[in-house]
Design a protein around this motif. Structure first.
Motif, PDB file in Angstrom:
ATOM      1  N   ALA A 196     -72.590 -20.293  -2.403  1.00 33.19           N
ATOM      2  CA  ALA A 196     -72.617 -19.657  -1.079  1.00 33.19           C
ATOM      3  C   ALA A 196     -71.460 -20.155  -0.233  1.00 33.19           C
ATOM      4  O   ALA A 196     -70.828 -19.385   0.501  1.00 33.19           O
ATOM      5  N   ILE A 197     -71.148 -21.445  -0.346  1.00 34.69           N
ATOM      6  CA  ILE A 197     -70.021 -22.009   0.413  1.00 34.69           C
ATOM      7  C   ILE A 197     -68.718 -21.360  -0.043  1.00 34.69           C
ATOM      8  O   ILE A 197     -67.884 -20.942   0.770  1.00 34.69           O
ATOM      9  N   LEU A 198     -68.546 -21.250  -1.369  1.00 31.48           N
ATOM     10  CA  LEU A 198     -67.313 -20.672  -1.903  1.00 31.48           C
ATOM     11  C   LEU A 198     -67.141 -19.241  -1.404  1.00 31.48           C
ATOM     12  O   LEU A 198     -66.062 -18.830  -0.982  1.00 31.48           O
ATOM     13  N   ARG A 199     -68.222 -18.466  -1.424  1.00 34.20           N
ATOM     14  CA  ARG A 199     -68.128 -17.083  -0.958  1.00 34.20           C
ATOM     15  C   ARG A 199     -67.877 -17.042   0.547  1.00 34.20           C
ATOM     16  O   ARG A 199     -67.195 -16.159   1.041  1.00 34.20           O
ATOM     17  N   GLY A 200     -68.456 -18.030   1.238  1.00 36.05           N
ATOM     18  CA  GLY A 200     -68.265 -18.083   2.680  1.00 36.05           C
ATOM     19  C   GLY A 200     -66.788 -18.137   3.051  1.00 36.05           C
ATOM     20  O   GLY A 200     -66.366 -17.556   4.041  1.00 36.05           O
ATOM     21  N   PHE A 201     -65.980 -18.811   2.216  1.00 35.25           N
ATOM     22  CA  PHE A 201     -64.553 -18.893   2.503  1.00 35.25           C
ATOM     23  C   PHE A 201     -63.889 -17.539   2.406  1.00 35.25           C
ATOM     24  O   PHE A 201     -62.841 -17.313   3.010  1.00 35.25           O
ATOM     25  N   GLY A 202     -64.468 -16.634   1.626  1.00 41.95           N
ATOM     26  CA  GLY A 202     -63.938 -15.283   1.607  1.00 41.95           C
ATOM     27  C   GLY A 202     -64.343 -14.520   2.856  1.00 41.95           C
ATOM     28  O   GLY A 202     -63.608 -13.680   3.352  1.00 41.95           O
ATOM     29  N   GLY A 203     -65.516 -14.826   3.372  1.00 40.86           N
ATOM     30  CA  GLY A 203     -66.046 -14.076   4.506  1.00 40.86           C
ATOM     31  C   GLY A 203     -65.419 -14.485   5.826  1.00 40.86           C
ATOM     32  O   GLY A 203     -65.022 -13.643   6.619  1.00 40.86           O
ATOM     33  N   ASN A 204     -65.319 -15.771   6.072  1.00 39.25           N
ATOM     34  CA  ASN A 204     -64.837 -16.243   7.364  1.00 39.25           C
ATOM     35  C   ASN A 204     -64.328 -17.673   7.204  1.00 39.25           C
ATOM     36  O   ASN A 204     -65.046 -18.623   7.499  1.00 39.25           O
ATOM     37  N   PRO A 205     -63.100 -17.820   6.712  1.00 40.64           N
ATOM     38  CA  PRO A 205     -62.592 -19.158   6.389  1.00 40.64           C
ATOM     39  C   PRO A 205     -62.602 -20.091   7.599  1.00 40.64           C
ATOM     40  O   PRO A 205     -62.912 -21.275   7.474  1.00 40.64           O
ATOM     41  N   GLN A 206     -62.297 -19.536   8.776  1.00 39.82           N
ATOM     42  CA  GLN A 206     -62.231 -20.386   9.960  1.00 39.82           C
ATOM     43  C   GLN A 206     -63.598 -20.987  10.279  1.00 39.82           C
ATOM     44  O   GLN A 206     -63.716 -22.174  10.571  1.00 39.82           O
ATOM     45  N   ALA A 207     -64.623 -20.133  10.167  1.00 36.33           N
ATOM     46  CA  ALA A 207     -65.970 -20.623  10.451  1.00 36.33           C
ATOM     47  C   ALA A 207     -66.371 -21.697   9.453  1.00 36.33           C
ATOM     48  O   ALA A 207     -67.042 -22.670   9.803  1.00 36.33           O
ATOM     49  N   MET A 208     -65.934 -21.525   8.186  1.00 36.84           N
ATOM     50  CA  MET A 208     -66.280 -22.518   7.178  1.00 36.84           C
ATOM     51  C   MET A 208     -65.625 -23.852   7.503  1.00 36.84           C
ATOM     52  O   MET A 208     -66.246 -24.907   7.375  1.00 36.84           O
ATOM     53  N   ARG A 209     -64.360 -23.787   7.930  1.00 44.09           N
ATOM     54  CA  ARG A 209     -63.673 -25.039   8.277  1.00 44.09           C
ATOM     55  C   ARG A 209     -64.363 -25.695   9.467  1.00 44.09           C
ATOM     56  O   ARG A 209     -64.518 -26.904   9.514  1.00 44.09           O
ATOM     57  N   ARG A 210     -64.790 -24.861  10.417  1.00 45.76           N
ATOM     58  CA  ARG A 210     -65.466 -25.404  11.594  1.00 45.76           C
ATOM     59  C   ARG A 210     -66.775 -26.068  11.228  1.00 45.76           C
ATOM     60  O   ARG A 210     -67.231 -26.964  11.915  1.00 45.76           O
ATOM     61  N   SER A 211     -67.394 -25.574  10.148  1.00 45.87           N
ATOM     62  CA  SER A 211     -68.633 -26.219   9.728  1.00 45.87           C
ATOM     63  C   SER A 211     -68.345 -27.441   8.890  1.00 45.87           C
ATOM     64  O   SER A 211     -69.255 -28.044   8.351  1.00 45.87           O
TER      65      SER A 211
END
Lengths: 324, 335, 477
Positions: A196-211
């Motif tokens: 889910a984390i890996l796919r999250g980087f496709g969806g919204n990389p900035q939000a993933m970095r913020r998390s």
């Protein structure tokens, strides 16, 4: 007050519609494949035997693996134009070093996977467009393969040949292999928590970095996985064709992209579907057979394959738009 | 026809070309071809079409269809062969994209009881037949011809083909063998002409200023007129240029001959070799036994044939000969 | 529960190039307290919150949590471990992931067998707690939720607790996409959390939300804290004055505009007749997402080709609400972003005339007051409010006779709003028609006529004289 009841009923209603749209979208690759299989069996009943299915689909196994490699890269919104050359290089390593000095072969293949991870790091750190980097790398892979195997030849290791010639009871090997690959990637990418984390980087990389997630690590993981599946694809191809050729898999670059798209993946936004992509790859592998059986001139076959692709995508767009 | 086919394997017995045995009347043969983008391949496909249509009309075989892959890719041709297996063909004739990478599919076909005959682009899988011209012999023959014309020997320029291909290696090795036998000849320079006139002209023009007088040019076909043009532009005398049966080469020869009585030697593999492969497949289906490696004659055009051959060859084409069932039977008998 | 100071900021500074976003902020944050934070766009609120959340490292100053000085290693993970969470102004959910998966992204320890189920239960319970009747299934991909639903998920996610305690939540414009009833649910939840001892920082342009919910109010201006006081010490006017804005005299009697005789430019049917005339400002009110945007889009379409049920005479331009998604071209300069709707006018032959493009952009920079050192800079170098101004400039600078506005003032500061209102009036006086969907009550007072929407249909048609907050609310519910 009626106001509270109304919006929630509305939300419920639209959710049902969404569910059906998702179901349609997910079913599209499967329906395409079944239609194609039906056509083939209808024209050529001989194909409807385990032997026939084996023959039609055994070249699909490496395509399926290459499509999975492409899917990993597409998950993080990149595109890999070098996968065909890379699969060819893997096959060449398999036909030479892996056969003569297995240790060196394994080390070389591992180095290939690491190189892919490094490529991911380069693309990520230098913010380079993946298309440009991988396009350049496609020539590097091809060049290395030519250096390793200047003229076609080499030999597949015996264990690899017997693996690809494996005939399990009940199910033809290519189908079994496709199911295993689809399940493996589906569970790994769609069901696990890191998936889910890996796919999250496709969806919204900035939000993933913020998390607080490392996007470098995610990109490298995805590219390493792509490298791993590229190597597997090369070995599977080698096992089938028994010897290698630097140019053996150049088609795979476009086939893998087309297979993933056919299977419901998107170029951006991290929307991927491993099961769909496997079905898409099988569809593309079978399209050639169907067109041959229909006695469509080979000159038109590539065009006809493209037409199938466009038709399916148009259908998908239609399904999605209808909802709006 | 006054064409003379030089069979390198001695023809010992002549079998009367009687009516075909009807045993193969229900058999179906497919041609798997990886590429159709040059004149040699086009001529090859036309020859196949002509002979196959005739054979079907005479009831020798039930079907003989040609398939060409669209993208000249190994995996595509492998899939094509597998589809042919499924379509139930009894024999598959292959001009292969790769000598080795199709081996898996070819093996699958053999295992399904299908006769596989490869030609031109051959496959190394042991279960398949290979119909091929002896390119080494072709190289040797060039030097031998020159030895008759220039008994005292002289300086040679070698134009080679596409680097890395097996054909290039074989012809080159044959030329070296010939020179070993006739040590009065010496190769003073070698360039790659890629079997293409424009490439050959550029390559020859590039080295020409540094060369001593050239007495003859050994070639691989498709490069003769390019070399001649380079010499003409440089204002140097035209050496003896070995030709490769291309229409433009033969036309150049004819024009030179009319002007100054020019003589040379022209030979290469005939596209019609596909039809020999066809007949070999038919004969194998008929129960005849063949060696797995079959050496076919290459086609030589002599001065005497020049006008006839030129008349029969399309501009941009290659001199051709189609083989008959009898030719295949001759080879079988000579085994 | 007694309040005690948990986080202390002293002299915190942060610059982006030449722009000083924070110039030495001193602030003490307490548990069990709701702190309201107000200020213009560009006052430094968002930057301050990013520093607190660990996503931006400050250039100077000190940040202490529980008396421990935090150095440059302070990060998002560290902030989480210390119980500090932040709901950012731009939505930070992954559209391709489900609601449950997005929750997992937030909680590194939510893994292992059955994580999906646990995650779904966690977020589902929190949504139920904050927004009863939300109608969001945890298995739905976020891309299929409405913008309001996404904001609800985002907020609920910030309050979920797994292995680390929750102590501070920063809510940056949390109600910008929510309608009044959802906003009310959220604010009462915030009060419950505060009562349970959690510290909340609430940033909002809806001043009444701040006044009703916050215990203390912090006012920022130009990267500094200019006032801190109990919320009860302020009223609306007081806040606006303290922010440096002008006091707002709402609903002052305006001369009735003689629009009745003018040409009808838009005619549509939504339950009852909808008309808009030349020179008229028509407001579309009601709860969020009840068909207002829908009407705007069908008017936009009808201007290009025949559309059943809608007739439009005149050219249209749209000012988008979701500027990240529908509005700006992020890679283009400010100038190009303004000029893109007017390419035809800026053309000479087949090419774009740079002089004309420059003139257009410069004219609107002065008229609308875009604060930018250079119009050739990227649009993203502007603050949110100024980006929105550029979008207005794009629409107003074009030849369009009808301007469609899809709640464009979300998250824009009072000063900017005031300037834009004036501009809209001026343009309407010159004969332009405005269709203005807004979720803010006070903006409806700027309109000549207001259609209130409910469930996709018009539930009230109010002329200037009939307009009261009570009537609008009645028609909305």
């Amino acid at each position: 007050m009626t106001a509270n009841a109304l919006p929630s009923r509305n939300a419920l209603f639209s959710r049902n519609a969404l569910l059906s749209r998702n179901a349609l979208r997910a079913a599209l690759p499967a329906v395409t494949l079944l239609l194609l299989l039906g056509t083939i069996f209808w024209i050529q009943p001989r194909a409807m035997t385990p032997f026939g299915i084996n023959l039609m689909l055994n070249l699909a196994v490496p395509i399926v693996l290459a499509t999975m490699a492409q899917l990993f890269v597409m998950t993080v919104n990149d595109l890999d134009l070098s996968i065909g050359g890379f699969v060819g290089l893997s096959a060449c390593i398999g036909a030479t070093w892996l056969n003569q000095t297995p240790l060196l072969g394994v080390a070389a293949l591992a180095a290939c996977i690491l190189a892919y991870a490094g490529l991911g790091a380069l693309i990520h750190l230098r913010r380079l467009p993946s298309i440009v980097v991988t396009l350049g790398m496609s020539f590097v892979w091809l060049g290395l393969a030519v250096i390793l195997l200047p003229t076609p030849g080499g030999a597949a290791p015996g264990w690899l040949k017997s693996l690809m010639a494996f005939k399990p009871p009940y199910l033809p090997f290519p189908i079994l292999a496709s199911i295993v690959i689809a399940l493996l990637v589906h569970v790994g990418l769609m069901r696990t928590s890191y998936g889910a984390i890996l796919r999250g980087f496709g969806g919204n990389p900035q939000a993933m970095r913020r998390s607080g997630w490392s996007s470098l690590r995610a990109t490298m993981t995805m590219y390493a996985l792509a490298g791993l599946f590229g190597v597997l694809s090369g070995l599977a191809l080698l096992g089938i064709s028994t010897s290698a050729d630097a140019n053996i898999a150049l088609r795979y670059t476009l086939l893998s992209i087309a297979g993933a798209i056919l299977g419901g993946c998107e170029f951006t936004g991290g929307r991927v579907s491993p099961v769909g992509a496997v079905l898409g790859a099988l569809t593309l592998a079978l399209a050639g057979s169907a067109l041959t059986f229909l006695r469509i001139s080979p000159d038109w076959q590539v065009g006809a394959q493209g037409a199938i692709l466009i038709a399916v995508l148009a259908l998908r767009a239609f399904v999605v738009r209808k909802e709006d | 026809m006054m064409l003379k086919a030089l069979a390198t394997s001695a023809v010992a017995l002549m079998i009367a070309a009687g009516p075909a045995l009807a045993d193969t009347a229900d058999k179906r043969i497919a041609l798997s071809n990886n590429y159709a983008g040059n004149t040699w391949r086009q001529t090859m496909l036309q020859s196949w079409e002509k002979v196959a249509k005739d054979a079907v009309a005479k009831g020798i075989v039930a079907e003989a269809t040609a398939f060409t892959t669209a993208e000249n890719q190994v995996t595509e041709q492998a899939a094509q062969i597998q589809n042919m297996i499924l379509q139930g063909y009894d024999a598959i004739v292959v001009d292969a994209a790769s000598p080795t990478a199709l081996n898996g599919s070819v093996k699958a076909a053999c295992d399904a009881g299908i006769v596989v005959v490869s030609f031109d682009g051959i496959v190394t899988e042991p279960c398949a037949y290979r119909v091929q011209v002896d390119f080494k012999e072709l190289g040797r023959k060039q030097v031998e011809y020159l030895a008759t014309r220039l008994p005292k020997g002289g300086n040679l320029l070698e134009i080679r083909g596409l680097a890395g291909s097996s054909i290039d290696e074989d012809i080159h090795a044959g030329i070296l063998q010939g020179i070993e036998k006739h040590p009065q000849f010496k190769i003073v320079a070698a360039v790659n002409g890629d079997w293409t006139q424009t490439v050959a002209q550029r390559a020859v023009a590039g080295v020409l200023p540094s060369l001593p007088a050239i007495d003859a040019i050994v070639t691989q076909g498709g490069d003769g007129t390019g070399a001649a043009e380079a010499f003409r532009i440089a204002g140097r005398p035209t050496p003896i240029i070995i030709l490769g049966n291309r229409q433009d080469e033969l036309a150049w020869w004819k024009q030179q001959n009319a002007a100054n009585g020019y003589e040379t030697f022209s030979a290469t593999i005939a596209p019609g070799i596909a039809t020999l492969a066809f007949w070999v497949a038919q004969q194998v289906l008929d129960g005849k036994e063949f060696p797995k490696d079959i050496v076919a004659p290459y086609l030589t055009v002599s001065k005497a044939d020049l006008d006839t051959v030129l008349a029969a060859t399309q501009p941009g084409g290659v001199a051709n000969v189609e083989y008959s069932q009898a030719d295949a039977q001759k080879i079988q008998a000579a085994k | 529960m007694t309040s005690r100071t948990v986080i202390t900021l002293s002299g915190v500074a942060k610059s982006f190039g030449a722009v000083k976003a924070l110039t030495g902020v001193d602030l003490a944050l307490q548990s069990g307290e709701c702190l309201g934070l107000v200020g213009h766009n560009g006052a430094g609120k968002s930057t301050l919150m990013n520093v607190l959340a660990g996503t931006l490292a400050p250039d100077g100053g000190r940040l202490m949590i529980d008396g421990t000085l935090l150095d440059r290693s302070y990060s998002v993970f560290r902030a989480h471990a210390l119980g500090v969470r932040c709901v950012f102004q731009e939505l930070s959910l992954c559209g391709n992931l489900t609601v449950a998966e997005n929750t997992r992204v937030f909680h590194p320890h939510l893994r292992g067998f059955g994580w999906k189920k646990r995650s779904a239960a966690l977020i589902g319970a929190m949504l139920d707690d904050i927004f009863p009747g939300h109608g969001i299934a945890p298995g739905t991909p976020v891309s299929e939720l409405s913008i309001a639903q996404r904001q609800m998920v985002e907020i609920a996610r910030a309050f979920t607790v797994t292995d680390t305690p929750l102590r501070f939540v920063i809510l940056d414009e949390p109600t910008s996409s929510l309608d009044a009833s959802r906003a009310g649910q959220l604010l009462s939840f915030v009060r419950r959390q505060v009562a349970a001892g959690i510290g909340v920082i609430l940033i909002s342009h809806m001043l009444h939300e701040i006044l009703e919910t916050a215990d203390r109010v912090v006012i920022m201006r130009d990267g500094r804290v200019v006032a801190v006081d109990a919320a009860s010490a302020y009223d609306r006017e007081g806040l606006v004055v303290a922010m440096g804005g002008l006091a707002h005299h709402q609903a002052q009697a305006r001369e009735a505009r003689a629009a009745n005789g003018a040409e009808i430019r838009v005619r549509a049917e939504r339950g009852s007749a909808f008309t808009a005339r030349a020179g008229e400002i028509v407001g579309l009110g009601g709860l969020a997402a009840h068909g207002q945007t829908d009407l705007l889009l069908s008017v936009f379409r009808a201007a290009q080709r025949r559309t059943a049920g809608v007739s439009v005479s005149g050219t249209v331009a749209m000012v988008a609400g979701d500027r990240q998604r529908d509005g700006v071209f992020p890679l283009w300069s400010i100038k190009q972003n303004i000029g893109v709707r007017s390419l035809k006018a800026a053309r000479r032959g087949l090419l774009i005339d740079p002089d004309r493009e420059n003139r257009l952009a410069e004219e609107w920079r002065t008229r609308i007051g875009i604060r930018a050192p250079d119009l050739d800079l990227g649009i993203l170098s502007l603050s949110g409010g100024n980006q929105q101004k550029a979008l207005f400039a794009r629409a107003l600078g074009s030849d369009a006779q009808i301007i469609l506005m899809d709640d464009p003032m979300r998250g824009v500061d009072v000063q900017t709003k005031r300037e834009v209102y004036r501009l809209i009036r001026d343009e309407a006086d010159r004969g332009r028609t405005f269709l203005w969907y807004t979720t803010e009550m006070e903006e409806l007072y700027e309109c000549d006529r207001v259609y209130v929407f409910r469930n996709g249909a018009i539930s009230a048609d109010l002329g200037q004289g009939q307009l009261t907050e009570e009537r609008i609310l009645q028609a909305s519910f």
